[in-house]
Write a protein that holds these residues in place. Structure first.
Motif, PDB file in Angstrom:
ATOM      1  N   ASN A 254       0.855  -1.176   0.000  1.00  0.00           N
ATOM      2  CA  ASN A 254       0.000   0.000   0.000  1.00  0.00           C
ATOM      3  C   ASN A 254       0.898   1.236   0.000  1.00  0.00           C
ATOM      4  N   THR A 255       0.923   1.960  -1.106  1.00  0.00           N
ATOM      5  CA  THR A 255       1.767   3.152  -1.202  1.00  0.00           C
ATOM      6  C   THR A 255       1.453   4.134  -0.088  1.00  0.00           C
ATOM      7  N   LEU A 256       0.197   4.232   0.297  1.00  0.00           N
ATOM      8  CA  LEU A 256      -0.199   5.176   1.342  1.00  0.00           C
ATOM      9  C   LEU A 256       0.381   4.776   2.696  1.00  0.00           C
ATOM     10  N   ALA A 257       0.350   3.473   3.011  1.00  0.00           N
ATOM     11  CA  ALA A 257       0.863   2.993   4.293  1.00  0.00           C
ATOM     12  C   ALA A 257       2.365   2.738   4.255  1.00  0.00           C
ATOM     13  N   ARG A 258       2.929   2.645   3.028  1.00  0.00           N
ATOM     14  CA  ARG A 258       4.344   2.340   2.836  1.00  0.00           C
ATOM     15  C   ARG A 258       4.730   0.977   3.404  1.00  0.00           C
ATOM     16  N   GLU A 259       3.818   0.040   3.323  1.00  0.00           N
ATOM     17  CA  GLU A 259       4.067  -1.335   3.748  1.00  0.00           C
ATOM     18  C   GLU A 259       2.994  -2.230   3.145  1.00  0.00           C
ATOM     19  N   LYS A 260       3.228  -3.533   3.215  1.00  0.00           N
ATOM     20  CA  LYS A 260       2.226  -4.478   2.733  1.00  0.00           C
ATOM     21  C   LYS A 260       1.040  -4.485   3.691  1.00  0.00           C
ATOM     22  N   THR A 261      -0.153  -4.453   3.088  1.00  0.00           N
ATOM     23  CA  THR A 261      -1.391  -4.379   3.857  1.00  0.00           C
ATOM     24  C   THR A 261      -2.286  -5.552   3.484  1.00  0.00           C
ATOM     25  N   PRO A 262      -2.820  -6.292   4.451  1.00  0.00           N
ATOM     26  CA  PRO A 262      -3.761  -7.368   4.113  1.00  0.00           C
ATOM     27  C   PRO A 262      -5.002  -6.793   3.433  1.00  0.00           C
ATOM     28  N   LEU A 263      -5.453  -7.467   2.393  1.00  0.00           N
ATOM     29  CA  LEU A 263      -6.682  -7.044   1.736  1.00  0.00           C
ATOM     30  C   LEU A 263      -7.869  -7.473   2.591  1.00  0.00           C
ATOM     31  N   GLN A 264      -8.600  -6.511   3.090  1.00  0.00           N
ATOM     32  CA  GLN A 264      -9.794  -6.769   3.882  1.00  0.00           C
ATOM     33  C   GLN A 264     -10.945  -5.993   3.228  1.00  0.00           C
ATOM     34  N   PRO A 265     -11.632  -6.622   2.293  1.00  0.00           N
ATOM     35  CA  PRO A 265     -12.661  -5.911   1.529  1.00  0.00           C
ATOM     36  C   PRO A 265     -13.701  -5.238   2.415  1.00  0.00           C
ATOM     37  N   ILE A 266     -14.128  -4.082   1.991  1.00  0.00           N
ATOM     38  CA  ILE A 266     -15.160  -3.344   2.717  1.00  0.00           C
ATOM     39  C   ILE A 266     -16.428  -4.184   2.810  1.00  0.00           C
ATOM     40  N   HIS A 267     -16.780  -4.836   1.707  1.00  0.00           N
ATOM     41  CA  HIS A 267     -17.913  -5.762   1.673  1.00  0.00           C
ATOM     42  C   HIS A 267     -17.344  -7.163   1.481  1.00  0.00           C
ATOM     43  N   PRO A 268     -17.505  -8.058   2.439  1.00  0.00           N
ATOM     44  CA  PRO A 268     -16.919  -9.395   2.345  1.00  0.00           C
ATOM     45  C   PRO A 268     -17.252 -10.085   1.027  1.00  0.00           C
ATOM     46  N   GLY A 269     -16.209 -10.652   0.420  1.00  0.00           N
ATOM     47  CA  GLY A 269     -16.394 -11.379  -0.835  1.00  0.00           C
ATOM     48  C   GLY A 269     -16.435 -10.504  -2.063  1.00  0.00           C
ATOM     49  N   GLN A 270     -16.357  -9.173  -1.893  1.00  0.00           N
ATOM     50  CA  GLN A 270     -16.410  -8.257  -3.029  1.00  0.00           C
ATOM     51  C   GLN A 270     -15.218  -7.304  -2.982  1.00  0.00           C
TER      52      GLN A 270
ATOM     53  N   PHE B 163     -13.787   2.855  -1.454  1.00  0.00           N
ATOM     54  CA  PHE B 163     -13.664   1.551  -2.108  1.00  0.00           C
ATOM     55  C   PHE B 163     -12.318   0.919  -1.755  1.00  0.00           C
ATOM     56  N   ASP B 164     -12.063  -0.264  -2.313  1.00  0.00           N
ATOM     57  CA  ASP B 164     -10.970  -1.102  -1.810  1.00  0.00           C
ATOM     58  C   ASP B 164      -9.591  -0.780  -2.369  1.00  0.00           C
TER      59      ASP B 164
END
Length: 463
Positions: free
Chosen positions: A6-22, A221-222
């Protein structure tokens, strides 16, 4: 779990969708005033890879990639050509689709054109003005007041005090601050214009993506993606506009693919139209098979620079030939799906879930190809084809790739002529005329054709 840098966080970020499964993903697309170059190809292929992997992992993906069909360069090019803006943009949009289709890039879920969302842009500008973040200058332009948005610079890491006037934005006396950027440009003679509360005009570039992404994916969004060159100022300005207008987080994860670099006068530099060192996709396709270009792009991790040269493309061609040769020698079992629980499936998944590490994922493909050659297993061949298919590779009949004709050999021997020479060589061998047989092999090799003698007979491929 999939982790993405994640360029914003400057580190790897787990993908946690806002809406599960989407997963909702927006990618900044092309400005259509010319043919696409290899830098554009990298954006297309990289985010196509992301799209395919998310779907392979069972996510329902809403993928939006916009088209900028109005800006200064488009207007200038249309005037140069003596045609309407729509004629120019329609032609280059069609060419872009031809190029992306050749590279086996899946069409995004939606592909909005900027000119279709002018009202949404005007509404967004109005909201920013109401919140004190936008103002109309004396020249009629509406600008964003950068210093009134506290988070400006958080994506690029740039401090407002460090930004010097004139580096990235033009200094204009009508602006309250030289760093402010244009949201709405006042109408000029001979240019297209739309009516607005601030007078006739047209949108600035940055407001387009904020308006289109919010209209199609919502205010939050994600994933937001694009080339590294867009990080500043374009994506920084998108965050300021969108979060300034709506509050809260705009996009959870910001992805940026690296540049394609070329060597010029002994110095490596970014490939770009402004530097005049670019190669269009269609020009490269005259020499190289599109799957070779796709393979060349994906064999590098998407965030790293990618060095362009014919040597690197030739190396990609040779590597891809090794994979296709394994499938030709051992035809895959029919209609086999990926076995994600197999050792190969697990290693492939670990690589892809580690920030889309395609070099490691491809290493799994070559391990599989070695196993196919060693064990002569149709089931392993099927796994090779199925896993490669997740990356958009190895889905053709092997001979269609291995015996391909490109610009380099289009004027050379036809498949029929090659088969005739092979029969000539076989006849010479039967007559124990090995000198003639060797001469035929040598002449074919010089013509770019490699012969392989197998228990099933002689087969050939383009060198």
């Amino acid at each position: 779990m999939l982790s993405i840098y994640n360029t914003l966080a400057r580190e790897k970020t787990p993908l946690q969708p806002i809406h599960p499964g989407q997963v909702r993903m927006y990618v900044c697309g092309m400005t259509v005033y010319d043919f696409c170059h290899l830098g554009h190809a990298r954006v297309m292929v990289v985010f196509d890879m992301v799209y395919r992997w998310l779907r392979a992992q069972g996510y329902q993906v809403e993928y939006v990639r916009n088209i900028t069909d109005i800006d200064d360069k488009i207007i200038a090019r249309a005037n140069e050509r003596g045609e309407s803006i729509q004629q120019l943009t329609d032609r280059y949009i069609a060419a872009m689709h031809e190029d992306s289709d050749a590279l086996d890039v899946l069409r995004p879920t939606q592909e909005p054109r900027a000119t279709e969302y002018v009202q949404e842009m005007l509404d967004l500008i109005g909201t920013l003005e109401d919140k004190g973040l936008a103002y109309q200058g004396g020249d009629g332009d509406v600008n964003f007041a950068v210093r009134k948005f506290p988070g400006y610079g958080k994506l690029s890491g740039k401090s407002l005090d460090d930004l010097r006037a004139g580096e990235r934005v033009a200094v204009a006396s009508a602006k309250e601050d030289p760093l402010d950027f244009v949201l709405w440009k006042h109408a000029k003679a001979g240019e297209p214009a739309w009516p607005s509360a601030w007078g006739d005009g047209r949108p600035g570039w940055h407001i387009e993506c904020s308006a289109m992404s919010s209209a199609l994916l919502g205010n939050h969004f994600d994933i937001h993606g694009g080339g590294a060159d867009l990080q500043f100022p374009h994506h920084e300005n998108e965050i300021a506009q969108s979060e300034g207008a709506h509050g809260g987080t705009f996009a959870n994860i910001w992805m940026h693919n690296g540049f394609i670099r070329v060597e010029k006068d002994g110095i490596e530099e970014k490939m770009s139209k402004s530097l005049g060192n670019f190669f269009t996709i269609r020009d490269v396709l005259k020499v190289y098979d599109p799957e070779i270009i796709r393979f060349f792009i994906l064999r590098a991790q998407y965030r790293s620079p990618l060095n362009y040269s014919t040597a690197h493309l030739d190396d990609a061609a040779n590597a891809l030939e090794r994979l296709y040769t394994a499938l030709r020698n051992v035809p895959p079992a029919a209609d086999a799906a990926v076995d994600w629980q197999s050792p190969y499936g697990l290693k492939f998944t670990m690589a892809m879930n580690d920030d889309f590490n395609t070099p490691e994922a491809m290493a799994v493909l070559f391990e599989l190809a070695q196993a196919v050659n060693r064990e002569q297993s149709a089931e392993l061949a099927a796994q090779l084809k199925a896993l490669a298919g997740v990356l958009g590779l190895l889905q053709r009949a092997p001979d269609a790739f291995l015996q391909r004709s490109t610009g380099a050999d289009a004027e050379g021997l036809t498949p029929e002529q090659i088969e005739a020479r092979i029969q000539e060589r076989l006849a010479a061998r039967k007559a124990k005329d090995f000198a003639t047989a060797d001469l035929v092999r040598k002449e074919l090799l010089e013509a770019g054709v490699v012969l392989e003698d197998t228990p099933q007979g002689t087969i050939w491929r383009r060198a």
